[in-house]
Design a protein around this motif. Structure first.
Motif, PDB file in Angstrom:
ATOM      1  N   TYR A 309       0.705  -1.116  -0.074  1.00 54.95           N
ATOM      2  CA  TYR A 309      -0.175   0.063   0.069  1.00 54.95           C
ATOM      3  C   TYR A 309       0.765   1.414  -0.121  1.00 54.95           C
ATOM      4  CZ  TYR A 309      -3.983  -3.166   1.363  1.00 54.95           C
ATOM      5  OH  TYR A 309      -4.971  -4.016   1.444  1.00 54.95           O
ATOM      6  N   ASP A 310       2.034   1.180   0.669  1.00 54.93           N
ATOM      7  CA  ASP A 310       2.755   2.460   0.791  1.00 54.93           C
ATOM      8  C   ASP A 310       3.443   2.693  -0.493  1.00 54.93           C
ATOM      9  OD1 ASP A 310       2.576   2.624   3.446  1.00 54.93           O
ATOM     10  OD2 ASP A 310       4.230   1.439   4.018  1.00 54.93           O
ATOM     11  N   ALA A 311       3.687   1.631  -1.174  1.00 47.14           N
ATOM     12  CA  ALA A 311       4.300   1.514  -2.665  1.00 47.14           C
ATOM     13  C   ALA A 311       3.513   2.335  -3.722  1.00 47.14           C
ATOM     14  CB  ALA A 311       4.932   0.324  -3.010  1.00 47.14           C
ATOM     15  N   LEU A 312       2.273   1.878  -3.484  1.00 50.16           N
ATOM     16  CA  LEU A 312       0.984   2.211  -4.178  1.00 50.16           C
ATOM     17  C   LEU A 312       0.641   3.684  -3.994  1.00 50.16           C
ATOM     18  CD1 LEU A 312      -0.845  -1.049  -4.363  1.00 50.16           C
ATOM     19  CD2 LEU A 312       0.287  -0.115  -6.343  1.00 50.16           C
ATOM     20  N   GLY A 313       0.889   4.260  -3.017  1.00 48.40           N
ATOM     21  CA  GLY A 313       0.397   5.448  -2.538  1.00 48.40           C
ATOM     22  C   GLY A 313      -1.062   5.290  -2.204  1.00 48.40           C
ATOM     23  N   ALA A 314      -1.505   4.226  -1.538  1.00 47.80           N
ATOM     24  CA  ALA A 314      -2.734   3.868  -1.239  1.00 47.80           C
ATOM     25  C   ALA A 314      -3.245   4.547   0.060  1.00 47.80           C
ATOM     26  CB  ALA A 314      -3.321   2.486  -1.301  1.00 47.80           C
ATOM     27  N   ASN A 315      -2.197   4.456   0.782  1.00 43.98           N
ATOM     28  CA  ASN A 315      -2.386   5.007   2.380  1.00 43.98           C
ATOM     29  C   ASN A 315      -1.244   6.015   2.514  1.00 43.98           C
ATOM     30  OD1 ASN A 315      -0.500   3.250   2.382  1.00 43.98           O
ATOM     31  ND2 ASN A 315      -1.001   2.181   4.377  1.00 43.98           N
ATOM     32  N   ARG A 316      -1.163   6.862   1.850  1.00 43.35           N
ATOM     33  CA  ARG A 316       0.045   7.633   1.826  1.00 43.35           C
ATOM     34  C   ARG A 316       0.171   8.704   3.101  1.00 43.35           C
ATOM     35  NH1 ARG A 316      -1.101  10.940  -3.510  1.00 43.35           N
ATOM     36  NH2 ARG A 316      -1.364   8.636  -4.286  1.00 43.35           N
ATOM     37  N   HIS A 317      -1.079   8.930   3.890  1.00 38.37           N
ATOM     38  CA  HIS A 317      -0.930   9.912   4.870  1.00 38.37           C
ATOM     39  C   HIS A 317      -1.132   8.929   6.297  1.00 38.37           C
ATOM     40  CE1 HIS A 317      -2.943  12.704   1.955  1.00 38.37           C
ATOM     41  NE2 HIS A 317      -1.758  12.930   2.084  1.00 38.37           N
ATOM     42  N   ARG A 318      -0.813   7.590   6.158  1.00 39.55           N
ATOM     43  CA  ARG A 318      -1.243   6.770   7.197  1.00 39.55           C
ATOM     44  C   ARG A 318      -0.120   7.262   8.313  1.00 39.55           C
ATOM     45  NH1 ARG A 318       1.864   2.592   8.948  1.00 39.55           N
ATOM     46  NH2 ARG A 318       3.021   2.627   7.354  1.00 39.55           N
ATOM     47  N   LYS A 319       0.885   7.448   8.381  1.00 45.42           N
ATOM     48  CA  LYS A 319       1.731   7.749   9.415  1.00 45.42           C
ATOM     49  C   LYS A 319       1.648   9.063   9.968  1.00 45.42           C
ATOM     50  CE  LYS A 319       5.720   4.863   7.930  1.00 45.42           C
ATOM     51  NZ  LYS A 319       7.069   4.813   7.511  1.00 45.42           N
ATOM     52  N   GLU A 320       1.000  10.118   9.189  1.00 46.00           N
ATOM     53  CA  GLU A 320       0.747  11.319   9.678  1.00 46.00           C
ATOM     54  C   GLU A 320      -0.336  11.370  10.416  1.00 46.00           C
ATOM     55  OE1 GLU A 320       0.036  15.829   7.982  1.00 46.00           O
ATOM     56  OE2 GLU A 320       0.518  14.261   6.326  1.00 46.00           O
ATOM     57  N   TRP A 321      -1.488  10.634   9.916  1.00 46.93           N
ATOM     58  CA  TRP A 321      -2.679  10.877  10.418  1.00 46.93           C
ATOM     59  C   TRP A 321      -3.015   9.598  11.556  1.00 46.93           C
ATOM     60  CZ3 TRP A 321      -6.190  11.773   5.378  1.00 46.93           C
ATOM     61  CH2 TRP A 321      -5.923  13.042   4.905  1.00 46.93           C
ATOM     62  N   GLY A 322      -2.588   8.629  11.668  1.00 44.75           N
ATOM     63  CA  GLY A 322      -2.315   7.567  12.421  1.00 44.75           C
ATOM     64  C   GLY A 322      -4.053   6.920  12.533  1.00 44.75           C
ATOM     65  N   ASN A 323      -4.563   6.808  11.417  1.00 42.33           N
ATOM     66  CA  ASN A 323      -5.933   6.242  11.381  1.00 42.33           C
ATOM     67  C   ASN A 323      -5.740   4.787  10.996  1.00 42.33           C
ATOM     68  OD1 ASN A 323      -5.198   6.829   8.824  1.00 42.33           O
ATOM     69  ND2 ASN A 323      -7.163   7.992   8.065  1.00 42.33           N
ATOM     70  N   GLY A 324      -6.892   4.099  10.796  1.00 39.95           N
ATOM     71  CA  GLY A 324      -6.915   2.632  10.538  1.00 39.95           C
ATOM     72  C   GLY A 324      -7.637   2.594   9.217  1.00 39.95           C
TER      73      GLY A 324
END
Length: 404
Positions: A309-324
Motif C-alpha cells: 500500500y505504501d508503494a502504491l500510495g494507497a495510504n500515503r497519509h497513514r503515518k501522519e494521520w494515524g488512522n486505520g
C-alpha cells in the motif's frame, strides 16, 4: 392483474434500484400503494436492517455481544439486505427502526422525499476504498480518464469522495448510458450494488469501483483488483455510514432511544479495541452477519499497514494521520455534516437534485442530527476517546482535512 396505471404496474428490481438511486423514493413507495410513509411499530423491539458491509459493524456487534439486552431491550436478529435501495425502502416503510445509512442518504430522504429520519450517531469512520483492475494500468486518479467506475449509490460518501478526486485530477465526472463514447477527460459513473462490484471488475465490465469494506478486500483477494486509494487517506477520518432512526421514536420514546444509542456506543468502543475478534465475530465463521470468510473480513477491518500500500500510495497519509482502514467512533462532528451538504451540491448524480439548491448546511447540521442521545452516551462511556480517529485533547470538535 394490473390495471396498467403507473401506480399499480409491477416494478422490476432493476427499475426500483434506478428509481431510488435517481432520487425517487417517494415515487417508489407510491408504486407500493401507500399514500405516504409508514410509522414504525410502537413496541420495544429493536429491528435492525443492514448491508453485508463493515459499515454495519456497530449494529451487528451490539446484537452479537448482547449490548441491547444489557440495556433492557429486546432485539431481533439483524436482517441482511443486498443494496441501499431495499434498505432505504424498508426503513421508510417502517420495517426497521435502527439502520446504518450512507451519510448523504438521510439528507436526501429527509429533504427531497420528506421521510422523517434522524441521525443519532456516526457508525464508523473511514472504511472504504477505490479499487481498480490489477492489469488496468491505472496508478492515479488521472488515469481514470475514459474509464468506467462504479459507485454503490448516487447519494453516497463514495460518490462524493470519488468526484473530489476526479475533479482534482482535472477530469469530468459524467453519467452516460452503456455504449456511449466516453471522452479521455471524462470518467463515466454507474451504480452497482456492493456485492456486484468485484464480479463486474473481474469480468472487465468496469475499470474500478469505490465502496465499503469488505468488498475492497474481496476485490483484492478474488477479483484481481488493487487499492488505488483508501477514502480515509483522502478525507481524514471521514464519516461514511451513520446510525439512523425514526424521528418519531426519538420524540415519543426518548428513554428507549437512549438505551439503543447506549448499546451502539458500547459496541463501537468494543469494536475499536478488538478489531480482529470483531471481524471474525461478524463473518460467516462467526455469527454470519456478513456472508464472507473471516480472512476477508479481517483484512477489511485490520489490514492497513502494508508495504505494498505504501508503494502504491494507497495510504500515503497513514503515518501522519494515524488512522486505520476502518475506525469506530460515534460523535457526529457538525463540521463534517456541513462539508457533506456543500459537496453534495457539486456532485454529479442521476435524477433531480434541485432540493439541494436552497438547502443550508447550517440548517442541516441542526435539523438532521440529534446530538443529545449520543452526547449522553459518550459522557457515560468515555472510552470512545481511545479510538485513533478521536483527538482526546478536543474530542467534540475538529477541522476537516482533505488531501487528494
Amino acid at each position: 392483474m394490473s390495471d396498467g396505471s403507473p401506480l399499480k404496474r409491477p416494478i422490476s428490481r432493476r427499475r426500483s434500484l434506478d428509481m431510488l438511486a435517481g432520487g425517487g423514493l417517494a415515487a417508489w413507495l407510491a408504486t407500493r400503494g401507500g399514500p405516504g410513509f409508514a410509522a414504525p411499530p410502537e413496541d420495544e423491539v429493536v429491528r435492525i436492517g443492514h448491508l453485508p458491509i463493515t459499515d454495519a459493524t456497530a449494529l451487528l456487534v451490539a446484537h452479537a455481544i448482547g449490548a441491547f439486552e444489557a440495556e433492557g431491550l429486546k432485539a431481533e436478529p439483524p436482517v441482511l439486505l443486498r443494496g441501499w435501495s431495499p434498505l432505504a425502502e424498508g426503513f421508510a416503510a417502517g420495517k426497521f427502526n435502527l439502520v446504518h445509512l450512507l451519510k448523504p442518504i438521510p439528507i436526501w430522504m429527509r429533504y427531497n422525499n420528506k421521510v422523517p429520519v434522524k441521525v443519532v450517531a456516526w457508525a464508523h469512520t473511514n472504511g472504504s476504498g477505490l479499487v481498480v483492475g490489477g492489469k488496468s494500468g491505472i496508478t492515479s486518479f488521472t488515469d481514470l480518464g475514459g474509464r468506467q467506475v462504479a459507485v454503490p449509490f448516487w447519494y453516497s460518501m463514495h460518490n462524493i469522495v470519488l468526484q473530489i478526486g476526479i475533479r482534482a485530477a482535472g477530469l469530468i465526472p459524467v453519467i452516460k448510458p452503456a455504449g456511449e463514447a466516453v471522452a479521455g477527460n471524462e470518467v463515466n459513473l454507474q451504480v452497482l450494488q456492493p456485492p456486484e462490484m468485484p464480479p463486474a471488475l473481474a469480468a472487465g465490465k468496469i475499470d474500478g469501483y469505490i465502496v465499503a469494506e469488505p468488498f475492497n478486500a474481496l476485490g483484492e483477494l478474488k477479483a484481481g483488483g488493487r487499492i488505488l486509494r483508501f477514502t480515509g487517506d483522502i478525507w481524514k477520518n471521514h464519516p461514511c455510514c451513520v446510525v439512523t432512526m425514526h424521528e418519531a421514536d426519538t420524540k415519543k420514546r426518548p428513554e428507549w432511544t437512549q438505551k439503543v444509542v447506549d448499546a451502539v456506543v458500547k459496541a463501537q468502543i468494543y469494536a475499536s479495541a478488538n478489531k480482529k475478534e470483531v471481524a471474525r465475530l461478524i463473518s460467516q465463521d462467526g455469527r454470519g452477519y456478513i456472508p464472507l470468510p473471516a480472512a476477508v473480513v479481517e483484512r477489511a477491518i485490520g489490514h492497513y499497514d502494508d508495504p505494498d500500500y505504501d508503494a502504491l500510495g494507497a495510504n500515503r497519509h497513514r503515518k501522519e494521520w494515524g488512522n486505520g482502514r476502518i475506525d469506530f467512533q460515534p460523535w457526529p462532528y457538525p463540521s463534517a455534516t456541513r462539508l457533506i451538504v456543500e459537496a453534495m451540491g457539486k456532485t454529479v448524480v442521476s435524477g433531480d437534485k434541485t432540493f439541494l439548491d436552497k438547502l443550508s448546511p447550517d440548517f442541516v447540521v441542526q435539523d438532521l442530527v440529534d446530538y443529545s442521545f449520543v452526547k449522553r452516551s459518550l459522557d457515560r462511556f468515555p472510552e470512545w476517546k481511545n479510538d485513533p480517529s478521536v483527538n482526546p485533547g478536543d474530542p467534540f470538535s475538529r477541522a476537516e482535512i482533505i488531501r487528494t
